[in-house]
Structure formats: C-alpha cells, structure tokens
Scaffold this active site. Structure first.
Site, PDB file in Angstrom:
ATOM      1  N   ASP A  42      -2.326  -2.700  13.054  1.00 22.36           N
ATOM      2  CA  ASP A  42      -1.645  -1.442  13.339  1.00 22.36           C
ATOM      3  C   ASP A  42      -2.596  -0.252  13.318  1.00 22.36           C
ATOM      4  OD1 ASP A  42       0.844  -2.544  13.602  1.00 22.36           O
ATOM      5  OD2 ASP A  42       1.429  -2.209  11.529  1.00 22.36           O
ATOM      6  N   PRO A  67       1.667  11.938  -8.536  1.00 22.54           N
ATOM      7  CA  PRO A  67       0.927  12.788  -7.588  1.00 22.54           C
ATOM      8  C   PRO A  67      -0.534  12.987  -7.986  1.00 22.54           C
ATOM      9  CG  PRO A  67       2.632  14.057  -8.740  1.00 22.54           C
ATOM     10  CD  PRO A  67       2.808  12.625  -9.127  1.00 22.54           C
TER      11      PRO A  67
HETATM   12 CL1  6GU Z   1       3.691   8.728  -6.494  1.00 24.42          CL
HETATM   13  N1  6GU Z   1       5.156  10.726  -7.369  1.00 24.42           N
HETATM   14  C1  6GU Z   1       5.626  11.966  -7.308  1.00 24.42           C
HETATM   15  N2  6GU Z   1       6.495  12.378  -8.223  1.00 24.42           N
HETATM   16  N3  6GU Z   1       5.274  12.835  -6.373  1.00 24.42           N
HETATM   17  C2  6GU Z   1       4.419  12.391  -5.466  1.00 24.42           C
HETATM   18  C3  6GU Z   1       3.905  11.108  -5.464  1.00 24.42           C
HETATM   19  C4  6GU Z   1       4.291  10.274  -6.454  1.00 24.42           C
HETATM   20  N4  6GU Z   1       3.062  10.976  -4.427  1.00 24.42           N
HETATM   21  C5  6GU Z   1       3.089  12.142  -3.815  1.00 24.42           C
HETATM   22  N5  6GU Z   1       3.895  13.007  -4.428  1.00 24.42           N
END
Ligand code: 6GU
Length: 246
Positions: free
Chosen positions: A170, A89
């Site tokens: 798209d 994230p």
């Molecule tokens: Cl890539 N991983 C996690 N754990 N949470 C996320 C994410 C990735 N992308 C958005 N939220």
C-alpha cells in the site's frame, strides 16, 4: 495475532470489532482481541482507579497499583507474555513502517489506553512499554488510538485481507512511499465528469504509466516530504518505486 486492550471504557470496542473484515478474522481464529476493564483490578471498595496529581494541576492521574497489577495478570493469560504498548500523545508517532515492524516482531500486543491526564510515571518506569502516538493532536483517550493500531496491524496478518500481497504494498509501506492514484468504476460519465480515456482502452502498459504519473504528481503536490530530496545520497535507497522520467 493477539491483542489485549486495557481500558476504562470497554464498551467502546464491540461495535468496531463486529466490522466484517475484523469479525471474520476473529471467527477464523487468525486474530484475537480481548478487552479488559482496568477498574476490575482496583482493590478499594469504590473501585477508584485515578487520583489527583501530586504538586497540583488539572485532571486526574491513573494510579500505578491497579494498572501494574492488571498488566501483570493479563500478561499471564497467554504463554506469550507479549509486548506492552501505551497509547499516549507523548509516544513515537505511528507510521506504516512502524506498523510493519510491529507486525513482523510481535505476535501479542497489550495495549494500555489512558484517559484523564495520563498514567502515573511509575507505570512507565516499571513496565517500560513502547509508547505510541497516532499523530500530533490530542484525543480524549487512548481507545481510538488502540483501534487505529489494531486496524493497521491486522491488515498485515496473512489471511485477513483477500489479497495477501496488497497490505504490504500500500501507500506508505516500505516498498512504496507514494500516494495512491485515482480510481474509477461505472458509470463512465456522471454529471459531465468522465473517466480518463486511458483507463478504458485496455492498454495495460499505458495504464500503468498513467497511474505512476498520477501517484507521483499527487505525492509531489500533497506530500513532498515522502519523496527523496534531490542530491540526497542517503535518500536514494528509499527512492519511490518509479520508472518515470521526471
Ligand atoms: Cl495514543 N492518545 C491520546 N490521548 N491522544 C493522542 C494519541 C494517543 N495519539 C495522538 N493523540
């Protein structure tokens, strides 16, 4: 295109990979997906891959040693060492132009999926992965995000979709920053809801004009951030592909 997914939950992936478009591309050899269990690279007798964070705090951290060894071994499994991507994230947010950029520049991608509270920072310092997030919310792990990456990327590979041009045209792709127009199929009427008259008439220029108008209207209402700002010189290069008079 080849993906190597590094995860602690390999059992998450087979169902997704058996989906028809993907499965066909894998059978054809256009796409390869290899799933690796990072736990197989642990060396202690309990196969311990995570540990408590130095300095305290909740959760467990994925240890640097097995993860780095796993990535190095997996990279050596193909002539192309590929690019390492970490699903987190904290990464840069995935969007269609980024998908197109990855699809253009990388043939092989190694996707690192975190769980728990994340990876030891030294995994990042040593491997220097491209860190990717799929949006501003928290998932329980990177596996779903890795599937999102794979799903969006394979659509860009020639031969994966029936109509090759469609994936590069798209909503959200470079050539088109507007939402899709509404679509209908039979029946013409259902519970009093009718198909718009213009779509039934066979006037192709009228249909094209209606669709463009619907796309523009939807985009204005739902996603005005996709449209260039009025009087913004820098945005004019990205003006949506529209002949509309508004
Ligand atoms: Cl890539 N991983 C996690 N754990 N949470 C996320 C994410 C990735 N992308 C958005 N939220």
């Amino acid at each position: 295109m080849r993906f190597d997914v590094l995860t602690l939950f390999p059992e998450i992936f087979p169902g997704y990979m058996s989906q028809s478009i993907l499965n066909k591309s894998i059978q054809n050899g256009i796409v390869e997906i290899h799933i690796h269990n990072m736990r197989d690279w642990t060396t202690d007798k309990h196969n311990k891959i995570d540990d408590r964070p130095f300095g305290g705090g909740p959760g467990m951290i994925l240890a640097v040693e097995p993860v780095v060894r796993c990535v190095r071994d997996v990279r050596a499994m193909d002539d192309d060492p590929g690019v390492v991507m970490m699903m987190t994230p904290s990464g840069q947010r995935l969007c269609q132009p980024l998908v197109e950029d990855f699809a253009t520049h990388h043939r092989r991608m190694i996707l690192l999926c975190g769980r728990y509270e994340g990876f030891d920072q030294r995994v990042i310092d040593i491997l220097k992965p491209i860190e990717v997030s799929i949006g501003d919310y928290i998932l329980n792990g990177g596996e779903v995000a890795a599937m999102v990456m794979i799903d969006s990327l394979v659509r860009m590979v020639p031969g994966v979709l029936g109509d090759e041009l469609s994936s590069w045209d798209d909503s959200f792709s470079r050539g088109n920053r507007m939402l899709e127009y509404p679509q209908y199929t039979r029946p013409r009427e259902f519970e009093g809801h009718n198909v718009p008259e213009v779509l039934l008439g066979g006037n192709h220029s009228a249909i094209e004009k209606w669709r463009l108008q619907e796309s523009l209207e939807r985009t204005k209402i739902r996603r005005s951030d996709l449209l260039p700002e009025p009087n913004n010189e820098s945005a004019t290069a990205e003006t949506p592909n529209t002949k509309s008079e508004t």
